[in-house]
Write an enzyme that holds these catalytic residues in place. Structure first.
Site, PDB file in Angstrom:
ATOM      1  CB  CYS A   1      -0.898  -0.050   1.240  1.00  0.00           C
ATOM      2  SG  CYS A   1      -1.727   1.483   1.667  1.00  0.00           S
TER       3      CYS A   1
ATOM      4  CB  CYS B   1       0.528   1.641   4.119  1.00  0.00           C
ATOM      5  SG  CYS B   1      -1.216   1.194   4.089  1.00  0.00           S
TER       6      CYS B   1
END
Length: 120
Positions: free
Chosen positions: A44, A47
């Site tokens: 991600c 992230c």
């Protein structure tokens, strides 16, 4: 070549800067503390940005706040149990009880403000 090495070093150093939780230590680590748990995935991109921000926050965070991470690919049950539906998600816990979830990238200033508001 130097750029690749720097990117790899930065990635590895930020990956291990904050302690990771798992099924067996999750509840124990939250007991009696104010905790922010970063639910993330290695694939991600937002992230990864949040990881860098959390590492900066670690340097400036209030003394009464701990920060941990949970990889949702490895510990999906923890993510489901805590209502994580999008990434990155920050879960705020007080003495092991979930207070709230915040989704998306937050700044260090946002994290300080949230910590102040949730952990008075």
């Amino acid at each position: 070549m130097k750029k690749i090495l720097l990117v790899l070093l930065f990635g590895f150093s930020t990956l291990f800067a904050i302690e990771h939780l798992n099924d067996s230590n999750f509840e124990e680590k939250l007991k009696g503390k104010n905790v922010i748990v970063d639910f993330y995935a290695t694939w991600c991109p937002p992230c990864k940005i949040m990881t860098g921000i959390l590492n900066e926050f670690e340097k400036e965070k209030p003394e009464n706040v701990e920060v941990y991470k949970v990889d949702i690919d490895q510990y999906r049950d923890l993510a489901i149990k805590n209502g994580v539906k999008a990434l990155p998600t920050l879960a705020y816990f007080q003495d092991g009880k979930l207070i709230t979830l915040e989704v998306g990238i937050k700044s260090v200033t946002d994290l300080k403000l949230s910590s102040y508001n949730y952990f008075k």
